[in-house]
Design a protein around this motif. Structure first.
Motif, PDB file in Angstrom:
ATOM      1  N   ALA A  60    -105.316   4.184 -38.489  1.00 39.31           N
ATOM      2  CA  ALA A  60    -106.532   3.462 -38.070  1.00 39.31           C
ATOM      3  C   ALA A  60    -107.582   3.506 -39.181  1.00 39.31           C
ATOM      4  O   ALA A  60    -108.317   2.547 -39.401  1.00 39.31           O
ATOM      5  CB  ALA A  60    -107.085   4.069 -36.791  1.00 39.31           C
ATOM      6  N   ARG A  61    -107.628   4.629 -39.903  1.00 43.71           N
ATOM      7  CA  ARG A  61    -108.575   4.726 -41.026  1.00 43.71           C
ATOM      8  C   ARG A  61    -108.176   3.742 -42.133  1.00 43.71           C
ATOM      9  O   ARG A  61    -109.024   3.048 -42.688  1.00 43.71           O
ATOM     10  CB  ARG A  61    -108.593   6.138 -41.605  1.00 43.71           C
ATOM     11  N   PHE A  62    -106.871   3.703 -42.443  1.00 46.14           N
ATOM     12  CA  PHE A  62    -106.443   2.790 -43.510  1.00 46.14           C
ATOM     13  C   PHE A  62    -106.724   1.340 -43.092  1.00 46.14           C
ATOM     14  O   PHE A  62    -107.200   0.536 -43.896  1.00 46.14           O
ATOM     15  CB  PHE A  62    -104.953   2.982 -43.842  1.00 46.14           C
ATOM     16  N   ALA A  63    -106.441   1.028 -41.822  1.00 53.13           N
ATOM     17  CA  ALA A  63    -106.730  -0.332 -41.333  1.00 53.13           C
ATOM     18  C   ALA A  63    -108.232  -0.606 -41.453  1.00 53.13           C
ATOM     19  O   ALA A  63    -108.645  -1.713 -41.835  1.00 53.13           O
ATOM     20  CB  ALA A  63    -106.261  -0.476 -39.886  1.00 53.13           C
ATOM     21  N   VAL A  91    -107.384  -2.006 -56.215  1.00 55.20           N
ATOM     22  CA  VAL A  91    -106.383  -0.985 -56.500  1.00 55.20           C
ATOM     23  C   VAL A  91    -106.905   0.320 -55.912  1.00 55.20           C
ATOM     24  O   VAL A  91    -107.978   0.799 -56.293  1.00 55.20           O
ATOM     25  CB  VAL A  91    -106.146  -0.841 -58.019  1.00 55.20           C
ATOM     26  N   LEU A  92    -106.162   0.867 -54.951  1.00 47.94           N
ATOM     27  CA  LEU A  92    -106.596   2.083 -54.266  1.00 47.94           C
ATOM     28  C   LEU A  92    -105.769   3.254 -54.775  1.00 47.94           C
ATOM     29  O   LEU A  92    -104.537   3.228 -54.672  1.00 47.94           O
ATOM     30  CB  LEU A  92    -106.402   1.938 -52.750  1.00 47.94           C
ATOM     31  N   LEU A  93    -106.445   4.266 -55.313  1.00 44.24           N
ATOM     32  CA  LEU A  93    -105.722   5.413 -55.853  1.00 44.24           C
ATOM     33  C   LEU A  93    -105.707   6.544 -54.832  1.00 44.24           C
ATOM     34  O   LEU A  93    -106.750   6.911 -54.284  1.00 44.24           O
ATOM     35  CB  LEU A  93    -106.380   5.891 -57.143  1.00 44.24           C
ATOM     36  N   VAL A  94    -104.517   7.084 -54.597  1.00 45.53           N
ATOM     37  CA  VAL A  94    -104.405   8.135 -53.575  1.00 45.53           C
ATOM     38  C   VAL A  94    -104.844   9.487 -54.123  1.00 45.53           C
ATOM     39  O   VAL A  94    -105.037  10.432 -53.371  1.00 45.53           O
ATOM     40  CB  VAL A  94    -102.965   8.233 -53.018  1.00 45.53           C
ATOM     41  N   ASP A  95    -104.980   9.590 -55.457  1.00 48.32           N
ATOM     42  CA  ASP A  95    -105.335  10.883 -56.057  1.00 48.32           C
ATOM     43  C   ASP A  95    -106.314  10.673 -57.192  1.00 48.32           C
ATOM     44  O   ASP A  95    -106.115  11.177 -58.289  1.00 48.32           O
ATOM     45  CB  ASP A  95    -104.063  11.557 -56.591  1.00 48.32           C
ATOM     46  N   ALA A  96    -107.345   9.872 -56.941  1.00 55.03           N
ATOM     47  CA  ALA A  96    -108.267   9.505 -58.014  1.00 55.03           C
ATOM     48  C   ALA A  96    -108.908  10.747 -58.625  1.00 55.03           C
ATOM     49  O   ALA A  96    -109.930  11.219 -58.145  1.00 55.03           O
ATOM     50  CB  ALA A  96    -109.332   8.575 -57.466  1.00 55.03           C
ATOM     51  N   ASP A  97    -108.261  11.298 -59.652  1.00 51.96           N
ATOM     52  CA  ASP A  97    -108.808  12.482 -60.312  1.00 51.96           C
ATOM     53  C   ASP A  97    -110.050  12.085 -61.105  1.00 51.96           C
ATOM     54  O   ASP A  97    -111.136  12.556 -60.928  1.00 51.96           O
ATOM     55  CB  ASP A  97    -107.741  13.140 -61.198  1.00 51.96           C
ATOM     56  N   GLU A  98    -109.839  11.147 -62.003  1.00 45.80           N
ATOM     57  CA  GLU A  98    -110.971  10.570 -62.726  1.00 45.80           C
ATOM     58  C   GLU A  98    -110.684   9.073 -62.628  1.00 45.80           C
ATOM     59  O   GLU A  98    -109.539   8.721 -62.362  1.00 45.80           O
ATOM     60  CB  GLU A  98    -110.950  11.031 -64.182  1.00 45.80           C
ATOM     61  N   ALA A  99    -111.656   8.216 -62.777  1.00 47.44           N
ATOM     62  CA  ALA A  99    -111.378   6.793 -62.608  1.00 47.44           C
ATOM     63  C   ALA A  99    -110.593   6.260 -63.798  1.00 47.44           C
ATOM     64  O   ALA A  99    -111.132   6.187 -64.899  1.00 47.44           O
ATOM     65  CB  ALA A  99    -112.690   6.041 -62.452  1.00 47.44           C
ATOM     66  N   PRO A 100    -109.298   5.910 -63.637  1.00 46.15           N
ATOM     67  CA  PRO A 100    -108.542   5.439 -64.783  1.00 46.15           C
ATOM     68  C   PRO A 100    -108.819   3.981 -65.132  1.00 46.15           C
ATOM     69  O   PRO A 100    -108.422   3.507 -66.173  1.00 46.15           O
ATOM     70  CB  PRO A 100    -107.082   5.618 -64.362  1.00 46.15           C
ATOM     71  N   THR A 115    -110.669   0.467 -60.020  1.00 45.08           N
ATOM     72  CA  THR A 115    -109.908   1.238 -59.042  1.00 45.08           C
ATOM     73  C   THR A 115    -110.855   1.917 -58.058  1.00 45.08           C
ATOM     74  O   THR A 115    -111.990   2.225 -58.381  1.00 45.08           O
ATOM     75  CB  THR A 115    -109.055   2.314 -59.739  1.00 45.08           C
ATOM     76  N   LEU A 116    -110.332   2.146 -56.853  1.00 45.89           N
ATOM     77  CA  LEU A 116    -111.133   2.809 -55.815  1.00 45.89           C
ATOM     78  C   LEU A 116    -110.427   4.085 -55.404  1.00 45.89           C
ATOM     79  O   LEU A 116    -109.190   4.180 -55.472  1.00 45.89           O
ATOM     80  CB  LEU A 116    -111.270   1.876 -54.607  1.00 45.89           C
ATOM     81  N   ASP A 117    -111.230   5.040 -54.941  1.00 49.19           N
ATOM     82  CA  ASP A 117    -110.690   6.326 -54.503  1.00 49.19           C
ATOM     83  C   ASP A 117    -110.345   6.206 -53.006  1.00 49.19           C
ATOM     84  O   ASP A 117    -111.248   6.194 -52.164  1.00 49.19           O
ATOM     85  CB  ASP A 117    -111.760   7.392 -54.773  1.00 49.19           C
ATOM     86  N   LEU A 118    -109.069   6.112 -52.701  1.00 50.17           N
ATOM     87  CA  LEU A 118    -108.670   5.889 -51.306  1.00 50.17           C
ATOM     88  C   LEU A 118    -109.112   7.038 -50.407  1.00 50.17           C
ATOM     89  O   LEU A 118    -109.573   6.818 -49.286  1.00 50.17           O
ATOM     90  CB  LEU A 118    -107.147   5.682 -51.208  1.00 50.17           C
ATOM     91  N   GLY A 119    -108.995   8.280 -50.932  1.00 46.83           N
ATOM     92  CA  GLY A 119    -109.372   9.448 -50.131  1.00 46.83           C
ATOM     93  C   GLY A 119    -110.826   9.342 -49.677  1.00 46.83           C
ATOM     94  O   GLY A 119    -111.144   9.550 -48.500  1.00 46.83           O
ATOM     95  N   ALA A 120    -111.701   8.978 -50.612  1.00 45.05           N
ATOM     96  CA  ALA A 120    -113.125   8.875 -50.272  1.00 45.05           C
ATOM     97  C   ALA A 120    -113.351   7.761 -49.257  1.00 45.05           C
ATOM     98  O   ALA A 120    -114.080   7.927 -48.278  1.00 45.05           O
ATOM     99  CB  ALA A 120    -113.931   8.612 -51.551  1.00 45.05           C
TER     100      ALA A 120
END
Ligand code: AMP
Length: 579
Positions: free
Chosen positions: A77-80, A166-175, A179-184
């Motif tokens: 539901a969060r991803f949606a 582009v959603l990153l599942v582990d956005a350590d630093e913005a490559p 790109t977006l930080d999916l976790g956040a």
């Protein structure tokens, strides 16, 4: 206590079962409609299975984390909700380029819940196959890792104007700036309140597969496919409520979605998800340590275990295991027999392909196995063998396909259209889709024979497509990449037998004038292909040849290359240039 197989009387089920029986076991959306995510998680999260373990992830160090059905429903539901917030519209394509990591599961289920279409990619692909598929599929969203982004996407990003997020599942630093930080996003979002009101015929999944020529094909699957995932999970994988189920398929291929995600969740069973790649001792450790009861794997993996020797199985308590099934490539009879030695159980082969969306032919738990045979058609599936003419085309008379009737005779494996997980098209390629059907049948491209009891035996591909380690590889894609190298004039690519991988990709290359066919150039061209295509697709072997065999119209005769390589009869060479 022995478990009673779900399918006890095969013949009776073939007569009585209808796909509506499978649909009746689903709940449907409140207010009508059908949505895979609802069947897989939401309905369980709202019932007695809410606190039941849906997924158990095994990390590299062997430790595990569990996700219950209700937690998984919330993640979906969060991803949606994230997709809603980003303005992604239902029907648009969300791609993943990921290994078996927790966010993959929220992304698949959240995308389906949102009413958009999910398309997984194989993370071992190089940038070129990734670019081609993202572009053909009109990807709007890509979910990936920072490292995969840097290695595979950054260099092709500008060639993908349709890709918005582009959603990153582990956005350590913005490559990358885009790109977006999916976790956040997941932490901050308001979870989607409901499920999109999709209908059974709405597009749900897109799976790319390869043909002999042309670009990869995007096979379209609809929400109704879940009825087939349910029925095949029940009949062919024999899933029961308390099972601990392990599907080892990579999420980038169709098995990883149909049987790595949807079928076990729909059945409400616990799935083991190993985040690591295959390793003999690790795998025995997981089978024993996690008390796996039903295991769905692939011939290449089983051959690797067999090669390592049964000694590795010693000391592991495999007593929980009760059913082993395998798919994706021919399963040699020795492996079936070896399974008996290693696990005390035979391996049940089954057959299907991207286009069928689910298992079509299987060795069932309650029926005797014929080692080397793919088994019998699922109840609800009508299979046949269509005769082929001298030019390898299906024989059609008065609009009807002419079927093979005698046991042992080879024909093209065909299925009567109408099962729920049948592909509904190739994306943007209506003509290519239509060509798959003739005389009232869907033609699979595989050659097979049948024994007097109706068991199907795989004979080979009817085309030049290569199966290596269970991955379907289109020779044209590989040839096109090789020809990008400045020294290569022409390339012909075939599959040659390999004792573990089934087939291995081998290239034959004609050089442009001024280039020496030496080892340095061989390695350079192989390296070039690996960089573009990825190690799973690039040729392992490469031979130089002064002239590739061609038809008079200039088409490279892969059939002849393969026959020459294997020392087999060359067949009819009357159309070969210069003969
Ligand atoms: P894919 O679409 O990538 O799943 O590949 C499907 C193809 O894999 C089929 O058309 C077959 O050529 C091959 N295949 C799948 N299962 C089996 C099996 N049990 N035995 C032999 N070949 C298989």
């Amino acid at each position: 206590m022995p478990v009673r197989p779900n399918l006890l009387d095969y013949r009776k089920a073939c007569v009585e079962f209808t796909w509506d029986d499978a649909r009746a076991a689903l709940s449907g959306l409140p207010g009508g409609g059908l949505n895979i995510a609802h069947e897989a998680v939401d309905r369980h999260a709202a019932g007695p299975l809410a606190g039941h373990e849906a997924l158990r992830f095994i990390r590299a160090d062997g430790s595990s984390t569990s996700v219950t059905f209700s937690a998984l429903a919330l993640e979906a539901a969060r991803f949606a909700g994230v997709l809603e917030e980003l303005g992604v519209r239902p029907g648009e394509r969300v791609f993943s380029l990921l290994g078996r990591v927790p966010p993959l599961y929220s992304a698949v289920l959240g995308t389906l819940k949102h009413g958009s279409v999910f398309c997984p990619l194989f993370s071992a692909f190089g940038p070129e196959p990734v670019r081609q598929r993202l572009s053909l599929g009109g990807a709007r969203v890509l979910v990936t890792t920072a490292s995969l982004y840097r290695r595979k996407i950054a260099g092709i990003r500008t060639a993908l104007p349709e890709l918005r997020h582009v959603l990153l599942v582990d956005a350590d630093e913005a490559p990358g700036p885009d790109t977006l930080d999916l976790g956040a996003l997941m932490r901050e979002v308001t979870p989607a309140a409901g499920t999109a009101l999709t209908g059974p015929e709405d597009m749900a999944l897109l799976h790319f597969t390869s043909g002999t020529t042309g670009t990869p094909k995007g096979a379209i699957h609809v929400h109704d496919a879940v009825a087939a995932h349910y029925a095949t999970g029940r009949f062919a994988l024999d899933l029961h409520p308390q099972d601990i189920y392990w599907c080892t398929a990579d999420p980038g291929w169709v098995t990883g979605t149909s049987y790595g995600i949807v079928a076990p969740l729909v059945h409400g069973v616990t799935s083991i998800v190993d985040e690591e790649e295959m390793d003999v001792d690790r795998w025995y450790g997981i089978l024993a340590g996690q008390r796996v009861t039903v295991w769905y794997t692939a011939p290449t993996a089983l051959r690797l275990l067999m090669k390592a020797g049964t000694g590795h199985a010693e000391g592991h308590d495999l007593s929980a295991l009760r059913f082993v099934a395998s798919v994706g490539e021919p399963l040699n009879p020795e492996v079936v027999v070896w399974g008996q030695e290693a696990f005390g159980l035979p391996v049940h082969d089954n057959w299907w392909q991207t286009e069928t969306g689910g298992i079509m032919i299987a060795n069932f738990p309650a029926l005797p196995i014929r080692p080397g045979s793919m088994g019998l058609p699922l109840p609800g599936v009508e299979a046949a063998l269509v005769k082929r003419d001298a030019a390898d085309r299906p024989v059609i008379e008065d609009g009807e396909a002419v079927l093979v009737s005698s046991p042992g005779e080879v024909g093209e494996l065909a299925l009567r259209p109408g099962w729920p997980s049948m592909f509904r098209g190739y994306l943007h390629e209506d003509e290519r889709y239509r060509r798959c059907f003739a005389g009232g049948w869907y033609l699979t491209g595989d050659l097979a024979k049948r024994d007097p009891d109706g068991y199907y035996w795989f004979v080979g591909r009817g085309d030049d497509v290569i199966k290596s380690s269970g991955h379907l590889i289109g020779p044209f894609e590989v040839e096109s990449s090789l020809m990008e190298h400045p020294a290569v004039a022409q390339a012909g690519v075939v599959g040659v037998p390999d004792p573990v991988a089934g087939e291995m990709v081998k290239a034959f290359v004609e050089l442009r004038p001024g280039h020496e066919p030496d080892d340095a150039l061989r390695l350079e061209i192989i390296g070039f292909a690996r960089k573009r295509l990825g190690p799973a697709v690039a040729p392992r072997q490469l031979d130089f040849t002064p002239a590739l065999p061609r038809t008079r119209s200039g088409k490279i005769l892969r059939r002849l290359l393969k026959a020459r390589e294997l020392g087999l009869p060359e067949g009819d060479t009357s159309t070969v240039e210069g003969q």
